[in-house]
Design a protein around this motif. Structure first.
Motif, PDB file in Angstrom:
ATOM      1  N   THR A   1      -9.448   3.532  -7.520  1.00 43.28           N
ATOM      2  CA  THR A   1     -10.829   3.211  -7.872  1.00 43.28           C
ATOM      3  C   THR A   1     -10.838   1.959  -8.730  1.00 43.28           C
ATOM      4  OG1 THR A   1     -10.747   4.656  -9.800  1.00 43.28           O
ATOM      5  CG2 THR A   1     -11.603   5.611  -7.762  1.00 43.28           C
ATOM      6  N   LYS A   2     -11.939   1.228  -8.671  1.00 49.10           N
ATOM      7  CA  LYS A   2     -12.033  -0.018  -9.418  1.00 49.10           C
ATOM      8  C   LYS A   2     -12.628   0.169 -10.807  1.00 49.10           C
ATOM      9  CE  LYS A   2     -12.248  -2.831  -5.298  1.00 49.10           C
ATOM     10  NZ  LYS A   2     -12.977  -3.787  -4.504  1.00 49.10           N
ATOM     11  N   ASN A   3     -13.330   1.259 -11.022  1.00 49.97           N
ATOM     12  CA  ASN A   3     -13.974   1.508 -12.310  1.00 49.97           C
ATOM     13  C   ASN A   3     -13.027   2.300 -13.206  1.00 49.97           C
ATOM     14  OD1 ASN A   3     -15.585   2.251 -14.460  1.00 49.97           O
ATOM     15  ND2 ASN A   3     -17.380   2.659 -13.205  1.00 49.97           N
ATOM     16  N   ASN A   4     -12.513   1.692 -14.257  1.00 52.17           N
ATOM     17  CA  ASN A   4     -11.557   2.345 -15.149  1.00 52.17           C
ATOM     18  C   ASN A   4     -12.202   3.373 -16.061  1.00 52.17           C
ATOM     19  OD1 ASN A   4      -9.327   0.968 -14.167  1.00 52.17           O
ATOM     20  ND2 ASN A   4      -9.633  -0.746 -15.555  1.00 52.17           N
ATOM     21  N   GLU A   5     -13.530   3.428 -16.115  1.00 52.47           N
ATOM     22  CA  GLU A   5     -14.210   4.381 -16.985  1.00 52.47           C
ATOM     23  C   GLU A   5     -14.364   5.748 -16.326  1.00 52.47           C
ATOM     24  OE1 GLU A   5     -17.828   2.675 -18.415  1.00 52.47           O
ATOM     25  OE2 GLU A   5     -16.831   0.848 -19.065  1.00 52.47           O
ATOM     26  N   TRP A   6     -14.152   5.857 -15.019  1.00 51.19           N
ATOM     27  CA  TRP A   6     -14.264   7.129 -14.322  1.00 51.19           C
ATOM     28  C   TRP A   6     -13.053   8.001 -14.604  1.00 51.19           C
ATOM     29  CZ3 TRP A   6     -15.716   5.406  -8.697  1.00 51.19           C
ATOM     30  CH2 TRP A   6     -16.999   4.879  -8.685  1.00 51.19           C
ATOM     31  N   ASN A   7     -13.226   9.322 -14.513  1.00 51.20           N
ATOM     32  CA  ASN A   7     -12.091  10.240 -14.610  1.00 51.20           C
ATOM     33  C   ASN A   7     -11.252  10.198 -13.341  1.00 51.20           C
ATOM     34  OD1 ASN A   7     -12.851  11.025 -17.129  1.00 51.20           O
ATOM     35  ND2 ASN A   7     -13.769  12.950 -16.489  1.00 51.20           N
ATOM     36  N   THR A   8     -11.893   9.922 -12.197  1.00 56.67           N
ATOM     37  CA  THR A   8     -11.163   9.826 -10.931  1.00 56.67           C
ATOM     38  C   THR A   8     -10.505   8.457 -10.860  1.00 56.67           C
ATOM     39  OG1 THR A   8     -12.717  11.317  -9.849  1.00 56.67           O
ATOM     40  CG2 THR A   8     -11.351   9.935  -8.421  1.00 56.67           C
ATOM     41  N   LYS A   9      -9.197   8.447 -10.743  1.00 56.35           N
ATOM     42  CA  LYS A   9      -8.430   7.198 -10.720  1.00 56.35           C
ATOM     43  C   LYS A   9      -8.069   6.745  -9.313  1.00 56.35           C
ATOM     44  CE  LYS A   9      -8.587   6.958 -15.099  1.00 56.35           C
ATOM     45  NZ  LYS A   9      -9.550   6.062 -15.690  1.00 56.35           N
ATOM     46  N   ALA A  10      -7.979   7.704  -8.351  1.00 56.14           N
ATOM     47  CA  ALA A  10      -7.622   7.338  -6.975  1.00 56.14           C
ATOM     48  C   ALA A  10      -8.010   8.465  -6.029  1.00 56.14           C
ATOM     49  CB  ALA A  10      -6.128   7.077  -6.860  1.00 56.14           C
ATOM     50  N   TYR A  11      -8.213   8.068  -4.759  1.00 57.54           N
ATOM     51  CA  TYR A  11      -8.411   9.019  -3.671  1.00 57.54           C
ATOM     52  C   TYR A  11      -7.192   8.912  -2.772  1.00 57.54           C
ATOM     53  CZ  TYR A  11     -13.228   9.148  -5.238  1.00 57.54           C
ATOM     54  OH  TYR A  11     -14.352   9.288  -6.000  1.00 57.54           O
ATOM     55  N   VAL A  12      -6.751  10.047  -2.211  1.00 54.97           N
ATOM     56  CA  VAL A  12      -5.514  10.075  -1.437  1.00 54.97           C
ATOM     57  C   VAL A  12      -5.733  10.839  -0.137  1.00 54.97           C
ATOM     58  CG1 VAL A  12      -3.087  10.792  -1.459  1.00 54.97           C
ATOM     59  CG2 VAL A  12      -4.192  10.094  -3.590  1.00 54.97           C
ATOM     60  N   SER A  13      -5.098  10.366   0.941  1.00 54.66           N
ATOM     61  CA  SER A  13      -5.035  11.134   2.182  1.00 54.66           C
ATOM     62  C   SER A  13      -3.572  11.217   2.611  1.00 54.66           C
ATOM     63  CB  SER A  13      -5.881  10.496   3.284  1.00 54.66           C
ATOM     64  OG  SER A  13      -5.356   9.257   3.657  1.00 54.66           O
ATOM     65  N   VAL A  14      -3.204  12.373   3.167  1.00 63.37           N
ATOM     66  CA  VAL A  14      -1.833  12.609   3.616  1.00 63.37           C
ATOM     67  C   VAL A  14      -1.893  13.107   5.050  1.00 63.37           C
ATOM     68  CG1 VAL A  14       0.324  13.865   3.208  1.00 63.37           C
ATOM     69  CG2 VAL A  14      -1.139  13.257   1.271  1.00 63.37           C
ATOM     70  N   THR A  15      -1.118  12.464   5.945  1.00 66.24           N
ATOM     71  CA  THR A  15      -1.037  12.865   7.341  1.00 66.24           C
ATOM     72  C   THR A  15       0.379  13.370   7.611  1.00 66.24           C
ATOM     73  OG1 THR A  15      -2.631  11.141   7.918  1.00 66.24           O
ATOM     74  CG2 THR A  15      -1.355  12.114   9.728  1.00 66.24           C
ATOM     75  N   PHE A  16       0.464  14.571   8.220  1.00 64.95           N
ATOM     76  CA  PHE A  16       1.752  15.182   8.539  1.00 64.95           C
ATOM     77  C   PHE A  16       1.977  15.132  10.041  1.00 64.95           C
ATOM     78  CE2 PHE A  16       0.171  17.159   4.693  1.00 64.95           C
ATOM     79  CZ  PHE A  16       1.262  17.081   3.846  1.00 64.95           C
ATOM     80  N   ASN A  17       3.097  14.534  10.472  1.00 67.49           N
ATOM     81  CA  ASN A  17       3.502  14.468  11.881  1.00 67.49           C
ATOM     82  C   ASN A  17       2.380  13.985  12.800  1.00 67.49           C
ATOM     83  OD1 ASN A  17       6.127  15.284  11.423  1.00 67.49           O
ATOM     84  ND2 ASN A  17       5.677  17.432  11.761  1.00 67.49           N
ATOM     85  N   ASP A  18       1.516  13.135  12.322  1.00 64.75           N
ATOM     86  CA  ASP A  18       0.395  12.609  13.106  1.00 64.75           C
ATOM     87  C   ASP A  18      -0.461  13.706  13.743  1.00 64.75           C
ATOM     88  OD1 ASP A  18       0.866   9.921  12.562  1.00 64.75           O
ATOM     89  OD2 ASP A  18       2.355   9.788  14.167  1.00 64.75           O
ATOM     90  N   CYS A  19      -0.466  14.927  13.158  1.00 65.47           N
ATOM     91  CA  CYS A  19      -1.267  15.997  13.751  1.00 65.47           C
ATOM     92  C   CYS A  19      -2.052  16.819  12.733  1.00 65.47           C
ATOM     93  CB  CYS A  19      -0.399  16.914  14.605  1.00 65.47           C
ATOM     94  SG  CYS A  19       0.859  17.771  13.688  1.00 65.47           S
TER      95      CYS A  19
END
Length: 73
Positions: free
Chosen positions: A10-28
């Motif tokens: 995230t670009k706003n350092n004042e938020w509690n959320t620092k990043a969003y993440v996605s994880v893909t397993f075996n392309d399925c």
């Protein structure tokens, strides 16, 4: 097992959320909506994706449920 991890800071350092993440397993199988948040004492923790259900607990507060999505049949 193959996996891909994508992190979107995230670009706003004042938020509690620092990043969003996605994880893909075996392309399925993909898990999106994972968040990296700042807690007490500037410590970081990972929150799994969830949605607000129509049900409430015994105190009348909404119940949140985790979810994940398959990407192939």
């Amino acid at each position: 097992m193959n996996y891909k991890i994508k992190v979107y800071k995230t670009k706003n350092n004042e938020w509690n959320t620092k990043a969003y993440v996605s994880v893909t397993f075996n392309d399925c199988f993909i898990v999106t909506g994972i968040t990296v948040r700042e807690g007490n004492n500037n410590s970081l923790f990972v929150a799994m994706p969830s949605y607000k259900s129509s049900k409430t607990n015994e105190k009348g507060k909404p119940i949140y449920r985790d979810y994940c999505n398959p990407t192939t049949k």
